[in-house]
Design an enzyme around this catalytic site. Structure first.
Site, PDB file in Angstrom:
ATOM      1  N   SER A  56      11.363   9.410   2.219  1.00 20.86           N
ATOM      2  CA  SER A  56      12.277   8.904   1.198  1.00 20.86           C
ATOM      3  C   SER A  56      13.679   9.482   1.396  1.00 20.86           C
ATOM      4  CB  SER A  56      11.699   9.242  -0.183  1.00 20.86           C
ATOM      5  OG  SER A  56      12.386   8.571  -1.190  1.00 20.86           O
ATOM      6  N   ARG A  66      13.405   9.262 -15.600  1.00 23.79           N
ATOM      7  CA  ARG A  66      12.221   9.543 -14.798  1.00 23.79           C
ATOM      8  C   ARG A  66      11.148   8.470 -14.996  1.00 23.79           C
ATOM      9  NH1 ARG A  66      10.684  11.932 -10.167  1.00 23.79           N
ATOM     10  NH2 ARG A  66       8.635  12.879 -10.287  1.00 23.79           N
ATOM     11  N   ASP A  73       5.209  -0.450  -0.573  1.00 26.39           N
ATOM     12  CA  ASP A  73       6.418   0.257  -1.006  1.00 26.39           C
ATOM     13  C   ASP A  73       7.531  -0.759  -1.246  1.00 26.39           C
ATOM     14  OD1 ASP A  73       8.647   1.853  -1.338  1.00 26.39           O
ATOM     15  OD2 ASP A  73       8.281   3.096   0.426  1.00 26.39           O
ATOM     16  N   HIS A 105       5.609   3.537  -2.951  1.00 25.56           N
ATOM     17  CA  HIS A 105       6.514   4.470  -2.287  1.00 25.56           C
ATOM     18  C   HIS A 105       5.920   5.872  -2.186  1.00 25.56           C
ATOM     19  CE1 HIS A 105      10.211   6.103  -0.842  1.00 25.56           C
ATOM     20  NE2 HIS A 105      10.414   6.848  -1.913  1.00 25.56           N
ATOM     21  N   ASP A 106       5.148   6.264  -3.183  1.00 28.29           N
ATOM     22  CA  ASP A 106       4.541   7.600  -3.193  1.00 28.29           C
ATOM     23  C   ASP A 106       3.466   7.807  -2.134  1.00 28.29           C
ATOM     24  OD1 ASP A 106       5.995   9.017  -4.987  1.00 28.29           O
ATOM     25  OD2 ASP A 106       4.631   8.747  -6.680  1.00 28.29           O
TER      26      ASP A 106
END
Lengths: 229, 402
Positions: free
Chosen positions: B166, B235, B332, B365-366
């Site tokens: 990332s 967040r 992602d 994405h994680d």
């Protein structure tokens, strides 16, 4: 895909491919398997190498050898490879296994100045004889599969391949019939005697010949309508 | 330097054990850091951790760049009582991908961060108060300048690899462009050569949440409550972008949190489990992160476009002889595979070769933080091949000098 071949036979074919490539070339190997050919090109000929391979295990094997490899399916296109980024694109014993051979050949000559294609020759006399005598789909060292478990989707002869190059308007720079792992330039009755063949190709024009999906052929005679039922 | 002598933790003999964060002051005195904005900053305090032993010729160092809200604590635990290990503990340790029996692994908190390295919540030496929004503007390039200075201060001239996922991957790419001679390999996971409009958009919404919080007070909030509501909201939004539609659906579906029936009460803010989860993530985040820092770092991410400074991605990455390993994840949508393919194309066009895999994952994405097994099966052989190449190179050199 090449690792399906017996090691010795594959090494002989690798040698013939290497003989077509000048030292220090930038080479793309499509279906590079564990990267064996690319390793030799790098170590023995100072080539700048890049592999493309679909099989995850083969990709790991190639990475272990320090071969840069992109995991991709040739039939999904090679969009990430820019035009003419390579001197040579190699496709060894793989063309008969892709769904769209025309597409792949076109892509090779987009990505590289020259393409080196090795194909098994279905016109070999032993294959013809097997069909004629046994009446069954032939099994040979070049095509060691039963019809139901073969990775080979297309069967072609040297003449068929030449016809494809004509259709795609490609120049055959070199044609090498291969018999028992040995290149036999100018072999007489090659389509009958060669087990496989290597072709070095380049584009005649900058124009890419579009792939046409053939229209379903009309039956010779009109099928009778069963509307009366 | 080494922490390998620390006692191993029970039931995990592949842990680096108990570790501690170290501090170093760089760019002090006459040689401040020249930021890309033109402003000079110094000294810069850097919080960093190292694992494993640096070998004699300092050739086995791997630098890990953390992502947006990460920190220097990659692996191991800070005390035997710590509940949580470092953020990439599955990757760093004896026998793991970044094998601390063989490699010397470094990670530092980024410039502008709030986990020990100089950033907006550090004290401005000129005023004796926190910098807040007077902290100078920071870019990814500035962060990399600090990383590189730390590496030099540790006596390392060339890294075996610089690694990041990332935002960390952006740093790894920038590093390759900025200091082409400083790494044998570059590993970029779920990353991009420039943030997409969609990425900038999500960052903008997150920042808006902070700005709109009455406790933000133009960034001068350190004596008060601080924009906790805004930061938590930022967040929550960001967290959605780290997941995928499939993963969030599988994890929560339409399950309710405290009842098996809908309440038909508008004021009940947490009814679905996914709502509870997001609030929890927001809450957890404000306990460990600073709002100003979030603003600075997301802006740095927005600004990042490696092609801008060098003309093209290929021109930026074409100067290094480093080997590239890139990996993207099918689900992602924040750093989509197309962005990694763009880098692959640029590298090939610049005459470089590259290892690239688009891995199947539903975790969005994680994935680079979660799907470690497959990553290990690919990265281990890659690092092995780089490592043996470097060793061969070293032995040829020393052989020649005899």
């Amino acid at each position: 895909m090449k690792y399906l071949l017996a090691d010795h036979a594959a090494a002989l074919i690798d040698r013939i491919i290497m003989d077509q490539i000048p030292e220090g070339s930038r080479v793309l190997d499509l279906g590079c398997g564990d990267g064996r050919l690319l390793c030799r090109l790098r170590d023995e000929m100072g080539a700048s190498i890049q592999g493309v391979e679909r099989d995850p295990k083969a990709v790991i094997a190639a990475i272990s050898k320090g071969v840069p490899v992109i995991q991709a399916d040739l039939d999904q296109g090679l969009d990430e490879i820019p035009d003419h980024a390579f001197d040579y694109a190699v496709l060894s014993q793989t063309l008969q296994q892709v769904i769209q051979p025309e597409n792949v050949v076109n892509e090779m000559l987009r990505a590289a100045q020259r393409a080196i294609v090795v194909v098994p020759n279905f016109g070999h006399w032993r294959i013809r004889l097997q069909i004629l005598v046994n009446g069954r789909v032939p099994i040979t060292s070049e095509l060691p599969y039963d019809w139901y478990n073969t990775p080979n989707l297309h069967f072609l002869t040297m003449i068929d391949f030449r016809a494809l190059t004509e259709r795609l308007q490609l120049r055959i720079v070199r044609e090498l019939p291969i018999v028992s792992g040995v290149a036999k330039a100018g072999l007489k009755l090659a389509n009958l005697r060669a087990e496989s063949a290597l072709f070095v190709l380049e584009r005649m024009t900058n124009e890419v010949i579009p792939i046409t999906i053939p229209e379903p052929q009309k039956p010779a005679t009109e099928i009778e309508s069963d509307s009366a039922v | 330097m080494t922490l390998a002598s620390a006692p191993p933790l029970p039931r995990d003999d592949r842990s680096v054990g108990i570790v501690s964060t170290k501090m170093i002051d760089l760019f002090s005195g006459e040689s401040p850091l020249k930021l890309e904005s033109g402003v000079e900053l110094g000294p810069v305090r850097v919080a960093y951790e190292t694992y494993g032993q640096l070998n004699e010729d300092a050739s086995n160092a791997i630098y890990i760049c953390h992502a947006l809200t990460g920190d220097a604590h990659v692996a191991g635990k800070h005390s035997p009582e710590s509940k949580k290990a470092g953020w990439w503990d599955g990757m760093v340790g004896p026998g793991k991908t970044f094998d601390t029996n063989r490699f010397f692994v470094i990670c530092s908190n980024v410039l502008g961060g709030c986990q020990g390295t100089t950033g907006p919540c550090s004290t401005n030496p000129a005023t004796g108060k926190p910098w807040g929004s007077t902290f100078p503007f920071i870019t990814i390039g500035d962060m990399v300048e600090v990383h590189a200075q730390l590496v030099r201060s540790l006596g390392i001239r060339k890294l075996l690899a610089v690694v990041g996922g990332s935002l960390g991957g952006m740093m790894a790419l920038d590093w390759a462009a900025r200091f082409p001679e400083m790494a044998h390999a570059v590993v970029g996971l779920a990353t991009s050569a420039r943030l997409t409009a969609q990425g900038i958009a999500f960052n903008a919404v997150g920042r808006r949440a902070i700005y709109a919080d009455p406790n933000y007070k133009n960034g001068e909030y350190y004596e008060g409550e601080g924009p906790k509501f805004g930061l938590a909201l930022a967040r929550m939004i960001a967290h959605i972008t780290y997941l995928s539609e499939t993963s969030i659906e599988r994890k929560f579906g339409r399950k309710l949190q405290n009842s098996d029936q809908l309440g038909y009460v508008l004021q009940q803010e947490i009814e679905f489990q996914v709502e509870s989860y997001l609030h929890y993530q927001g809450q957890r985040f404000i306990e460990r992160f600073d709002a100003n820092c979030y603003l600075y770092l997301t802006r740095a991410m927005d600004y990042f476009d490696i092609s801008q400074k060098y003309g093209s991605i290929g021109a930026a990455l074409g100067q290094t002889a480093a080997r590239f390993f890139l990996c993207s994840y099918s689900s992602d949508w924040l750093f989509p595979p197309s962005q990694s393919r763009e880098i692959v194309t640029a590298l090939l066009g610049a005459g470089k070769n590259v290892t690239y895999l688009e891995l199947e994952s539903v975790k969005g994405h994680d994935s680079f933080l979660l799907e470690l097994e497959e990553l290990e099966s690919l990265l281990k052989p890659f690092l092995n091949s780089i490592s043996s190449e470097v060793m061969t190179l070293a032995s040829t050199r020393s052989g020649g000098s005899h």
